[in-house]
Design a protein around this motif. Structure first.
Motif, short mmCIF file in Angstrom:
data_model
loop_
_atom_site.label_atom_id
_atom_site.label_comp_id
_atom_site.label_asym_id
_atom_site.label_seq_id
_atom_site.Cartn_x
_atom_site.Cartn_y
_atom_site.Cartn_z
N LYS A 17 0.83 -1.22 0.00
CA LYS A 17 0.00 0.00 0.00
C LYS A 17 0.86 1.26 0.00
O LYS A 17 0.64 2.18 -0.78
CB LYS A 17 -0.92 0.02 1.23
CG LYS A 17 -1.93 -1.10 1.25
CD LYS A 17 -2.75 -1.10 2.53
CE LYS A 17 -1.90 -1.36 3.76
NZ LYS A 17 -1.19 -2.65 3.75
N SER A 18 1.83 1.28 0.90
CA SER A 18 2.65 2.48 0.99
C SER A 18 3.51 2.66 -0.26
O SER A 18 3.74 3.79 -0.71
CB SER A 18 3.54 2.43 2.23
OG SER A 18 2.73 2.33 3.37
N ALA A 19 3.97 1.56 -0.83
CA ALA A 19 4.76 1.65 -2.06
C ALA A 19 3.90 2.25 -3.17
O ALA A 19 4.34 3.11 -3.94
CB ALA A 19 5.28 0.28 -2.46
N VAL A 37 4.35 -1.88 9.10
CA VAL A 37 5.24 -0.72 8.95
C VAL A 37 4.47 0.58 9.13
O VAL A 37 4.87 1.47 9.88
CB VAL A 37 5.93 -0.74 7.58
CG1 VAL A 37 6.79 0.50 7.40
CG2 VAL A 37 6.76 -2.01 7.42
N THR A 38 3.35 0.70 8.44
CA THR A 38 2.55 1.92 8.55
C THR A 38 1.61 1.78 9.76
O THR A 38 0.87 0.81 9.85
CB THR A 38 1.71 2.12 7.28
OG1 THR A 38 2.56 2.01 6.15
CG2 THR A 38 1.03 3.48 7.28
N VAL A 39 1.68 2.73 10.68
CA VAL A 39 0.77 2.65 11.84
C VAL A 39 -0.12 3.87 11.95
O VAL A 39 -1.00 3.93 12.78
CB VAL A 39 1.53 2.45 13.17
CG1 VAL A 39 2.15 1.06 13.23
CG2 VAL A 39 2.58 3.51 13.37
N THR A 57 -5.37 8.53 0.78
CA THR A 57 -4.88 8.22 2.14
C THR A 57 -4.24 6.84 2.17
O THR A 57 -4.82 5.87 1.67
CB THR A 57 -6.04 8.26 3.15
OG1 THR A 57 -6.71 9.51 3.02
CG2 THR A 57 -5.53 8.12 4.57
N ASP A 58 -3.04 6.77 2.75
CA ASP A 58 -2.38 5.49 2.97
C ASP A 58 -2.74 5.04 4.37
O ASP A 58 -2.66 5.81 5.32
CB ASP A 58 -0.85 5.69 2.86
CG ASP A 58 -0.10 4.37 3.07
OD1 ASP A 58 -0.69 3.31 2.82
OD2 ASP A 58 1.09 4.45 3.46
N LEU A 59 -3.19 3.79 4.49
CA LEU A 59 -3.65 3.32 5.80
C LEU A 59 -2.78 2.19 6.33
O LEU A 59 -2.12 1.50 5.56
CB LEU A 59 -5.09 2.82 5.67
CG LEU A 59 -6.14 3.90 5.41
CD1 LEU A 59 -7.49 3.25 5.14
CD2 LEU A 59 -6.24 4.83 6.60
MG LIG Z 1 2.48 0.81 4.67
#
Ligand SMILES: [Mg+2]
Ligand SMILES: Nc1nc2c(ncn2[C@@H]2O[C@H](COP(=O)(O)OP(=O)(O)OP(=O)(O)O)[C@@H](O)[C@H]2O)c(=O)[nH]1
Length: 617
Positions: A17-19, A37-39, A57-59
């Motif tokens: 997702k973040s990538a 990784v993403t919090v 939005t990145d979740l």
């Molecule tokens: Mg992430």
């Protein structure tokens, strides 16, 4: 059409997702090859093919809408529009890991069932293909009833198509949602398996190699030995590889100092530049090569997928001290810095597990401690080879030892905490292992650059300011005839007061003087000592010495060792205290953390000092 449009990326942890978020918005969210990784949610701007902007939005990754951990809670509230003053996103972009389809479809179905405009990004198709798995997006789209776009986030493949699909879905944003029949968990699992197998065009057993690698690396005996050996090599490298670069930087600072001396008239202003700014900040900046080498290994191991396996290996040990393997990733992040480490505890389900992890995170040796350790080691530990064939450097060995003491201290602290203040049973651990990947040079370079930048920015801001204030306090009031400037100064007088408390553990006046400013950040201990000695020696008009020479000349070995022991435990970092306050909603736990860590630091420094004296060191 002035309504703000919005979309959100949802999916299981480690789906990319973040990538994808970074690729679509140009942002720089942290990505790494392990789940959790993403919090926190993070918003960015995606420009649709029509030129219209969408807030994307990145979740945090999630396994379901029934959240069990604080980071999953964030995801649920964003998707369902439960956050105060924030509408639910118009479009949901589900990110699936193509090589892990069946598992990821369980949550995807739950999201699709909400009946909102939805698009699926079938990500990591490159990894699926590497393993010989070819999927049919059409079949998948048919089964799910939403568009499916194949993507490779890290190679920017499929992005245009994805943006177009988001635009199309967006145009239906004002339609009333059509929630679908609700399936329970078991039904969704069965359905996921049926959909995934229908979508497979061809499959080959290429991942056999990886499972063979895992059989070795996750072996209950070989695995830990390999991990230990690997870490050992890392610490050797931190010293031996960095040496020429560090010498070069030290030389450059020396030349700069000489240049200033040559061009400025002698006086307080010149002293300020040389003894304050250059000596202080320069003494920290020379550790840049070591920081970069350390992070080179950390980032490469993260990207390759090995770090998550290290977590797996550590699970038994973690369970032994009452923690779950979920604590491993936050603790691992704490080797860079406890602040993101403590934030990463949001992926820990059990609140007492989480609190324990927060309380021991500062014992992991953060990169701010590296300059402190390295300067003392360089001054007091001879750089001679030891061990069989002289393969092992003594200095690297001591550094390795300091890291190990921190880890062992943390495990013992966890054990003690779990039996008292955070009493409770250890919870189980489930973690999916990410796929092995070759670290991409570009990502590695970018990650290193960011790390180097953070380090230099700290040197240029907080360390600079604190050093300047300290220099002023060291220079006023001016000393009279025959009196030492440090003794006469405000800082010197304060230090004499503190020295009374720390003398029993072998600390001298100069260490006492460094302790208060280094509450701002640990590296300040180095810059404070450098500035103090620069101010002190300019009195006698000595030629400028390197800090390590000064230390070797002025400190005894027991004092130096006690100083190292102190820094293994002492919570000398305002940011850590602040983030602990935020994550635990109050002053109770940061207060507790300060008390128990300073207590440990005092006791261990004392034991080290008197132990060393008793041994005749
Ligand atoms: Mg992430
Ligand atoms: N080969 C390949 N790797 C990818 C792709 N997308 C992401 N990755 C890698 O997969 C790993 C996980 O990516 P992230 O973006 O951190 O995953 P995430 O979904 O944000 O994970 P959480 O934040 O933990 O929920 C990273 O190592 C990425 O470099 C892809 O399409 N192909």
């Amino acid at each position: 059409m002035s309504r703000k449009r919005s979309a959100a990326l949802v999916g299981n942890p480690n789906a990319g997702k973040s990538a994808l978020f970074n690729a679509l918005t140009g942002a720089r969210q942290k990505i790494a090859n392990y789940p959790g990784v993403t919090v926190e949610r993070k918003a960015g701007r995606l420009i649709l093919p029509s030129g219209e902007p969408v807030e994307l939005t990145d979740l945090p990754g999630s396994y379901g809408l029934h959240a069990t951990s604080p980071d999953e809670e964030v995801t649920r509230r964003v998707i369902l529009g439960e956050l105060a003053g924030e509408a639910a996103p118009d479009v949901l972009v589900i990110v699936l890991d193509a090589s892990n389809l069946e598992q990821h479809l369980v949550f995807a179905q739950e999201v699709i069932a909400l009946g909102k405009p939805t698009v699926v990004a079938l990500n990591m198709v490159d990894l699926a293909e590497r393993d010989g798995l070819v999927l049919d997006p059409q079949v998948l789209a048919q089964a799910l009833g939403v568009p499916v776009i194949p993507t490779v986030a890290v190679r920017r493949r499929g992005l245009t198509e994805l943006a177009a699909a988001i635009a199309e879905a967006e145009s239906h944003a004002s339609d009333t949602p059509h929630p679908r029949a609700h399936l329970d968990m078991v039904e969704r699992r069965v359905e996921a398996q049926a959909i995934a197998s229908a979508a497979i065009i061809s499959e080959s057993a290429k991942h056999r190699l990886h499972s063979r690698v895992d059989r070795v690396l996750l072996h209950p005996f070989i695995g830990p030995v390999f991990l230990f050996a690997l870490l050992f090599v890392v610490f050797q490298a931190v010293f031996s590889w960095a040496a020429p670069f560090a010498d070069g930087l030290e030389g450059a600072v020396g030349i700069l100092t000489e240049m200033v001396k040559g061009h400025m008239a002698p006086g307080l202003l010149r002293d300020f530049v040389t003894d304050g700014a250059l000596a202080g900040v320069g003494s920290v900046v020379v550790f840049l090569p070591q920081i970069i080498i350390l992070f080179f290994f950390i980032l490469a191991l993260e990207a390759s997928g090995y770090m998550a396996r290290a977590a797996f290996l550590m699970d038994r040990l973690m369970a032994g001290v009452g923690l779950s393997g979920r604590s491993f990733i936050p603790l691992l992040s704490s080797f860079a810095c406890a602040v993101p480490g403590i934030m990463a505890t949001r992926s820990i389900t059990d609140p007492r597990d989480r609190l324990t992890t927060i309380l021991i995170a500062p014992l992991m040796t953060c990169s701010a401690r590296l300059p402190v350790y390295a300067v003392i080691i360089a001054a007091f530990i001879p750089n001679r080879p030891v061990g069989p064939g002289g393969m092992i450097g003594m200095q690297g060995l001591v550094l390795f030892g300091l890291y190990v003491i921190g880890i062992v201290g943390a495990m013992l602290a966890a054990l003690a905490l779990r039996g008292t203040v955070t009493k409770g049973a250890a919870s189980g651990f489930i973690m999916e292992l990410p796929k092995y990947q070759m670290p991409r040079l570009r990502d590695l370079g970018l990650g290193l650059f960011q790390r180097a930048w953070i380090f230099l920015r700290r040197a240029g801001t907080i360390i600079f300011y604190v050093t300047v204030v300290l220099w002023l306090l060291l220079n006023f009031p001016r000393a009279g005839q025959g009196e030492s400037q440090v003794d006469a100064s405000i800082a010197g007088r304060i230090a004499n007061g503190i020295a009374v408390v720390v003398e029993p553990i072998g600390f001298n006046r100069d260490i006492a003087l460094a302790l208060i400013p280094s509450m701002a950040a640990r590296e300040v201990a180095v810059s404070s000592l450098a500035t103090t000695y620069a101010v002190d020696s300019s009195d006698e008009d000595e030629t400028a010495h390197q800090l390590s020479d000064q230390l070797a000349k002025r400190w005894s070995l027991p004092t130096a060792l006690a100083f190292l022991a102190w820094f293994v435990f002492a919570p000398q970092c305002i940011s850590t205290i602040a983030v602990t306050r935020r994550e635990t909603n109050g002053w109770k736990w940061p207060g507790f953390m300060l008390a128990y860590l300073f207590g440990l630091a005092y006791v261990f420094a004392g034991i080290t000092y008197w132990g060393a004296i008793a041994l005749g060191l």
